[in-house]
Design a protein around this motif. Structure first.
Motif, PDB file in Angstrom:
ATOM      1  N   MET A 106       0.993  -1.139  -0.025  1.00 25.01           N
ATOM      2  CA  MET A 106       0.056   0.066  -0.021  1.00 25.01           C
ATOM      3  C   MET A 106       0.866   1.340   0.067  1.00 25.01           C
ATOM      4  O   MET A 106       0.649   2.299  -0.598  1.00 25.01           O
ATOM      5  N   SER A 107       2.065   1.092   0.799  1.00 25.42           N
ATOM      6  CA  SER A 107       2.790   2.477   0.995  1.00 25.42           C
ATOM      7  C   SER A 107       3.214   2.636  -0.558  1.00 25.42           C
ATOM      8  O   SER A 107       3.451   3.883  -1.041  1.00 25.42           O
ATOM      9  N   SER A 108       3.865   1.479  -1.291  1.00 27.55           N
ATOM     10  CA  SER A 108       4.340   1.478  -2.473  1.00 27.55           C
ATOM     11  C   SER A 108       3.413   1.982  -3.610  1.00 27.55           C
ATOM     12  O   SER A 108       3.677   2.931  -4.413  1.00 27.55           O
ATOM     13  N   CYS A 109       2.181   1.767  -3.368  1.00 29.61           N
ATOM     14  CA  CYS A 109       1.149   2.254  -4.374  1.00 29.61           C
ATOM     15  C   CYS A 109       0.740   3.745  -4.101  1.00 29.61           C
ATOM     16  O   CYS A 109       0.816   4.420  -5.030  1.00 29.61           O
ATOM     17  N   ILE A 110       0.800   4.507  -2.919  1.00 30.98           N
ATOM     18  CA  ILE A 110       0.528   5.465  -2.755  1.00 30.98           C
ATOM     19  C   ILE A 110       1.711   6.548  -2.950  1.00 30.98           C
ATOM     20  O   ILE A 110       1.658   7.535  -3.878  1.00 30.98           O
ATOM     21  N   THR A 111       2.834   5.823  -2.945  1.00 33.72           N
ATOM     22  CA  THR A 111       4.141   6.797  -3.214  1.00 33.72           C
ATOM     23  C   THR A 111       4.257   6.896  -4.774  1.00 33.72           C
ATOM     24  O   THR A 111       4.597   7.832  -5.526  1.00 33.72           O
ATOM     25  N   ILE A 112       3.908   5.744  -5.388  1.00 37.63           N
ATOM     26  CA  ILE A 112       3.833   5.861  -6.947  1.00 37.63           C
ATOM     27  C   ILE A 112       2.814   6.853  -7.609  1.00 37.63           C
ATOM     28  O   ILE A 112       2.976   7.233  -8.604  1.00 37.63           O
ATOM     29  N   SER A 113       1.676   6.583  -6.909  1.00 35.82           N
ATOM     30  CA  SER A 113       0.453   7.461  -7.137  1.00 35.82           C
ATOM     31  C   SER A 113       0.845   8.990  -7.199  1.00 35.82           C
ATOM     32  O   SER A 113       0.657   9.648  -7.942  1.00 35.82           O
ATOM     33  N   LYS A 114       1.551   9.358  -6.188  1.00 38.15           N
ATOM     34  CA  LYS A 114       1.782  10.709  -5.792  1.00 38.15           C
ATOM     35  C   LYS A 114       2.856  10.861  -6.820  1.00 38.15           C
ATOM     36  O   LYS A 114       2.925  12.180  -7.462  1.00 38.15           O
ATOM     37  N   MET A 115       3.702  10.107  -7.407  1.00 39.22           N
ATOM     38  CA  MET A 115       4.885  10.360  -8.396  1.00 39.22           C
ATOM     39  C   MET A 115       3.897  10.590  -9.618  1.00 39.22           C
ATOM     40  O   MET A 115       4.385  11.748 -10.223  1.00 39.22           O
ATOM     41  N   MET A 116       3.062  10.081  -9.932  1.00 38.48           N
ATOM     42  CA  MET A 116       2.074  10.197 -11.118  1.00 38.48           C
ATOM     43  C   MET A 116       1.606  11.523 -10.977  1.00 38.48           C
ATOM     44  O   MET A 116       1.445  12.319 -12.127  1.00 38.48           O
ATOM     45  N   HIS A 117       0.766  11.937  -9.801  1.00 43.94           N
ATOM     46  CA  HIS A 117       0.174  13.235  -9.459  1.00 43.94           C
ATOM     47  C   HIS A 117       1.030  14.402  -9.920  1.00 43.94           C
ATOM     48  O   HIS A 117       0.729  15.577 -10.375  1.00 43.94           O
ATOM     49  N   ASP A 118       2.170  14.155  -9.129  1.00 46.42           N
ATOM     50  CA  ASP A 118       3.297  15.429  -9.378  1.00 46.42           C
ATOM     51  C   ASP A 118       3.527  15.549 -10.873  1.00 46.42           C
ATOM     52  O   ASP A 118       3.827  16.721 -11.309  1.00 46.42           O
ATOM     53  N   SER A 119       3.661  14.424 -11.709  1.00 45.99           N
ATOM     54  CA  SER A 119       4.105  14.660 -13.035  1.00 45.99           C
ATOM     55  C   SER A 119       2.923  15.088 -13.862  1.00 45.99           C
ATOM     56  O   SER A 119       3.140  15.845 -14.657  1.00 45.99           O
ATOM     57  N   LEU A 120       1.850  14.667 -13.531  1.00 46.56           N
ATOM     58  CA  LEU A 120       0.546  15.538 -14.058  1.00 46.56           C
ATOM     59  C   LEU A 120       0.590  16.814 -13.821  1.00 46.56           C
ATOM     60  O   LEU A 120       0.251  17.736 -14.693  1.00 46.56           O
ATOM     61  N   HIS A 121       0.831  17.343 -12.684  1.00 45.72           N
ATOM     62  CA  HIS A 121       0.673  18.789 -12.198  1.00 45.72           C
ATOM     63  C   HIS A 121       1.785  19.663 -13.212  1.00 45.72           C
ATOM     64  O   HIS A 121       1.478  20.766 -13.497  1.00 45.72           O
ATOM     65  N   LYS A 122       3.057  19.008 -13.176  1.00 43.78           N
ATOM     66  CA  LYS A 122       4.081  19.690 -13.959  1.00 43.78           C
ATOM     67  C   LYS A 122       3.653  19.608 -15.223  1.00 43.78           C
ATOM     68  O   LYS A 122       3.913  21.042 -15.749  1.00 43.78           O
ATOM     69  N   LEU A 123       3.044  18.778 -16.034  1.00 44.63           N
ATOM     70  CA  LEU A 123       2.498  18.838 -17.369  1.00 44.63           C
ATOM     71  C   LEU A 123       1.469  19.890 -17.261  1.00 44.63           C
ATOM     72  O   LEU A 123       1.445  20.819 -18.361  1.00 44.63           O
ATOM     73  N   LYS A 124       0.587  19.992 -16.588  1.00 48.36           N
ATOM     74  CA  LYS A 124      -0.443  21.175 -16.426  1.00 48.36           C
ATOM     75  C   LYS A 124       0.199  22.339 -16.293  1.00 48.36           C
ATOM     76  O   LYS A 124      -0.221  23.216 -17.191  1.00 48.36           O
ATOM     77  N   THR A 125       0.808  22.543 -15.456  1.00 51.47           N
ATOM     78  CA  THR A 125       1.735  23.911 -15.316  1.00 51.47           C
ATOM     79  C   THR A 125       2.434  24.247 -16.610  1.00 51.47           C
ATOM     80  O   THR A 125       2.433  25.681 -16.886  1.00 51.47           O
ATOM     81  N   CYS A 126       2.996  23.554 -17.184  1.00 50.01           N
ATOM     82  CA  CYS A 126       3.813  23.785 -18.567  1.00 50.01           C
ATOM     83  C   CYS A 126       2.756  24.063 -19.525  1.00 50.01           C
ATOM     84  O   CYS A 126       3.046  25.138 -20.021  1.00 50.01           O
ATOM     85  N   ILE A 127       1.807  23.192 -19.637  1.00 54.31           N
ATOM     86  CA  ILE A 127       0.797  23.560 -20.707  1.00 54.31           C
ATOM     87  C   ILE A 127       0.121  25.073 -20.653  1.00 54.31           C
ATOM     88  O   ILE A 127      -0.148  25.821 -21.312  1.00 54.31           O
TER      89      ILE A 127
END
Length: 108
Positions: free
Chosen positions: A63-84
């Protein structure tokens, strides 16, 4: 061509009875997905998979692994959004929160 994944029930049984086989299956499918990507993206995908595998290794539990990887994904999507939106300097939302404190002097 990669063979299709077994059914959910078969995967669940594999996780209980033979987790090593399930891990090999996961690795085969991940590698097949990377190999199927356009060549210009493969190194980046391999690097991303390296980061994901590292997070899975150091996590205390799945579960910890899943949460950490999910956070990585959300951070990446946030960076993409701010770039756009044209604001590349903006950090992920969690980094924008500032703590405030009242400073008091101590006279001894």
């Amino acid at each position: 061509m990669q063979k299709p994944l077994p059914s959910f029930e078969q995967l669940k049984e594999m996780a209980k009875a033979n987790p090593d086989a399930l891990e090999r299956l996961r690795q085969e499918h991940v590698q097949a997905a990377i190999n199927a990507a356009p060549e210009q993206y493969r190194k980046r995908l391999e690097g991303l998979q390296f980061q994901i595998d590292g997070q899975r290794r150091i996590a205390k539990n799945p579960m910890s692994s899943c949460i950490t990887i999910s956070k990585m994904m959300h951070d990446s999507l946030h960076k993409l959004k701010t770039c756009i939106q044209g604001s590349e300097d903006e950090q992920p939302a969690e980094s924008n929160k500032r703590s405030t404190a009242k400073i008091i002097s101590l006279h001894i």
